[in-house]
Scaffold this active site. Structure first.
Site, PDB file in Angstrom:
ATOM      1  N   HIS A   1      46.642  45.265  44.422  1.00 46.84           N
ATOM      2  CA  HIS A   1      47.210  46.496  43.872  1.00 46.84           C
ATOM      3  C   HIS A   1      46.087  47.534  43.729  1.00 46.84           C
ATOM      4  O   HIS A   1      44.915  47.168  43.554  1.00 46.84           O
ATOM      5  CB  HIS A   1      47.851  46.172  42.514  1.00 46.84           C
ATOM      6  CG  HIS A   1      48.516  47.332  41.856  1.00 46.84           C
ATOM      7  ND1 HIS A   1      47.817  48.252  41.092  1.00 46.84           N
ATOM      8  CD2 HIS A   1      49.813  47.722  41.815  1.00 46.84           C
ATOM      9  CE1 HIS A   1      48.655  49.142  40.627  1.00 46.84           C
ATOM     10  NE2 HIS A   1      49.866  48.865  41.059  1.00 46.84           N
TER      11      HIS A   1
ATOM     12  N   VAL B   1      44.781  49.213  41.391  1.00 45.54           N
ATOM     13  CA  VAL B   1      43.837  49.155  40.274  1.00 45.54           C
ATOM     14  C   VAL B   1      42.955  47.914  40.316  1.00 45.54           C
ATOM     15  O   VAL B   1      42.065  47.759  39.465  1.00 45.54           O
ATOM     16  CB  VAL B   1      44.549  49.220  38.905  1.00 45.54           C
ATOM     17  CG1 VAL B   1      45.285  50.528  38.740  1.00 45.54           C
ATOM     18  CG2 VAL B   1      45.479  48.023  38.701  1.00 45.54           C
ATOM     19  N   LYS B   2      43.162  47.029  41.290  1.00 43.79           N
ATOM     20  CA  LYS B   2      42.374  45.801  41.376  1.00 43.79           C
ATOM     21  C   LYS B   2      41.032  46.052  42.077  1.00 43.79           C
ATOM     22  O   LYS B   2      40.692  47.176  42.434  1.00 43.79           O
ATOM     23  CB  LYS B   2      43.177  44.717  42.092  1.00 43.79           C
ATOM     24  CG  LYS B   2      44.486  44.326  41.392  1.00 43.79           C
ATOM     25  CD  LYS B   2      44.253  43.805  39.992  1.00 43.79           C
ATOM     26  CE  LYS B   2      45.447  43.032  39.417  1.00 43.79           C
ATOM     27  NZ  LYS B   2      46.717  43.741  39.405  1.00 43.79           N
ATOM     28  N   HIS B   3      40.279  44.979  42.299  1.00 44.58           N
ATOM     29  CA  HIS B   3      38.908  45.106  42.801  1.00 44.58           C
ATOM     30  C   HIS B   3      38.844  45.677  44.205  1.00 44.58           C
ATOM     31  O   HIS B   3      37.928  46.441  44.533  1.00 44.58           O
ATOM     32  CB  HIS B   3      38.219  43.752  42.746  1.00 44.58           C
ATOM     33  CG  HIS B   3      38.132  43.189  41.372  1.00 44.58           C
ATOM     34  ND1 HIS B   3      39.167  42.485  40.798  1.00 44.58           N
ATOM     35  CD2 HIS B   3      37.160  43.270  40.428  1.00 44.58           C
ATOM     36  CE1 HIS B   3      38.814  42.140  39.569  1.00 44.58           C
ATOM     37  NE2 HIS B   3      37.613  42.605  39.319  1.00 44.58           N
TER      38      HIS B   3
END
Length: 400
Positions: free
Chosen positions: A197, A199-201
């Protein structure tokens, strides 16, 4: 106190610390990422093509796993893992309530029943002693969530799963790039799930991955993402065959080449992204170390978090305001705080299934006190300073 006094909260008419909202998370996309996607758009493949296999291979190498299976979301990855684990009607799976609902919903998708273990008070990670107390003859698996980016106690959880013949699934959607006792997340459980997603790394837009060293799990995962069909269209084309069989009921959880191209480009920057997250977390740790009204989550010495989230707990006994008031005041300062998470079994759907409050008192108390601060690699030192300034401003005003 005048309205233009810098100590007057924005929610009370003062000037905010920032003029624009700083979100709690955000993707980091550069020209290389854009070019990678455009190159695929100009190629012969848009959906399941060569970039899928390349992304899976590179990702498996990155985390140290033998097999990686790409799917179109972290939720699909959890569902696929639950399916590969053989979870079905009558089975129980021990999960944490301190997570996004998908970590438990995947059990329901397969006809099983989530059983919630409580969390450790200082880390908010799944507590192995609570897990042990919840094991029953119906227990089939454990789903451990690496909350905020710090790995769980996998030695303790693996020992439990081995003793009781359980499958251990790591929900590492928060923890790409993290380590446990110098071992990479992705090598610590029977299957490990990741999310891409924004907002992930790293991001693929939407997307997910399941990694495993078990070839049987890998075969089931691959079929499950493709309607339960045993061979995909590329294999049939290579063999000059039209024939295929649907052996089990699966889903269309395929991740397109477009997304995998973005993932490949992003993967090259993972180390840089994680290093920056750790730098920001260190600045927060230092700034908040001596604040009696707030404390950061504990970090275990044998683990290295990749800091998907930076979560703080409010010491409400030191404040003359509620968590909701602190949250609103920080938002008014244009700091895009959030809360992760409402205990899963508090959601109305779970209430209909017979779950109620009081199941996990440590997690429930924590929920009333936690706030997530902005943290993402593109944040500047000035952005980080604004967060620190706003937190100190709000808590100073609300302190008794």
């Amino acid at each position: 106190m005048s309205l233009d006094d810098k100590n007057t909260l924005a929610v009370e008419g003062g000037s905010p610390v920032r003029n624009t909202l700083l979100p709690y998370g955000h993707q980091c996309i550069d020209e290389d990422d854009i070019k990678a996607v455009v190159d695929v758009l100009r190629s012969d493949w848009l959906t399941t093509g060569p970039k899928v296999a390349e992304f899976e291979k590179r990702f498996a190498e990155m985390v140290g796993a033998k097999y990686a299976v790409a799917v179109n979301s972290g939720t699909a990855a959890l569902h696929a893992a639950a399916f590969a684990a053989g979870i079905g009607p009558g089975d129980e799976v021990i999960a944490t309530p301190m997570t996004f609902a998908a970590s438990a919903n995947c059990v329901l998708y397969c006809g099983g029943r989530p059983v919630f273990g409580d969390v450790e008070a200082d880390t908010l990670l799944l507590d192995p002693s609570s897990v042990e107390s919840k094991v029953s003859p119906k227990t089939k698996a454990i789903i451990a969530v690496d909350y905020a980016g710090q790995p769980c106690d996998y030695d303790a959880l693996k020992k439990l799963s081995d003793e009781h013949g359980l499958i251990l699934i790591a929900d590492a959607c928060h923890a790409l790039g993290a380590t446990y006792k110098n071992r990479k997340v992705g090598t610590l459980a029977d299957m490990t799930v990741f999310s891409f997603h924004p907002v992930k790394h790293i991001t693929t837009g939407e997307g997910g991955m399941v990694v495993t060293d078990n070839p049987d799990f890998a075969v089931r995962l691959c079929a499950f993402r493709n309607h339960g069909i045993t061979a995909d269209h590329r294999q049939r084309e290579a063999e000059g065959s039209w024939f295929y069989e649907m052996a089990e009921l699966g889903y269309n959880y395929r991740l397109p080449d477009i997304n995998c191209a973005l993932g490949l480009s992003q993967l090259k920057k993972l180390d840089k992204f994680v290093a920056r997250r750790r730098q920001i977390a260190a600045l927060y740790d230092s700034a908040f170390a001596d604040m009696p009204a707030l404390f950061s989550l504990a970090q275990r010495d044998d683990r290295k978090s990749s800091y998907h989230l930076y979560v703080v707990r409010l010491n409400l006994s030191k404040l003359n305001a509620s968590r909701q008031q602190v949250f609103g005041a920080l938002r008014a300062e244009n700091i895009g705080v959030n809360v992760h998470y409402i205990p899963v079994y508090w959601h109305p759907y779970y209430n209909k299934l017979g779950y109620g409050k009081g199941l996990c008192p440590v997690a429930e108390k924590a929920y009333e006190e936690i706030v997530t601060l902005p943290l993402f690699p593109a944040m500047s030192d000035r952005d980080t300073g604004d967060v620190i300034k706003a937190v100190k401003k709000v808590l100073r005003v609300y302190a008794e």
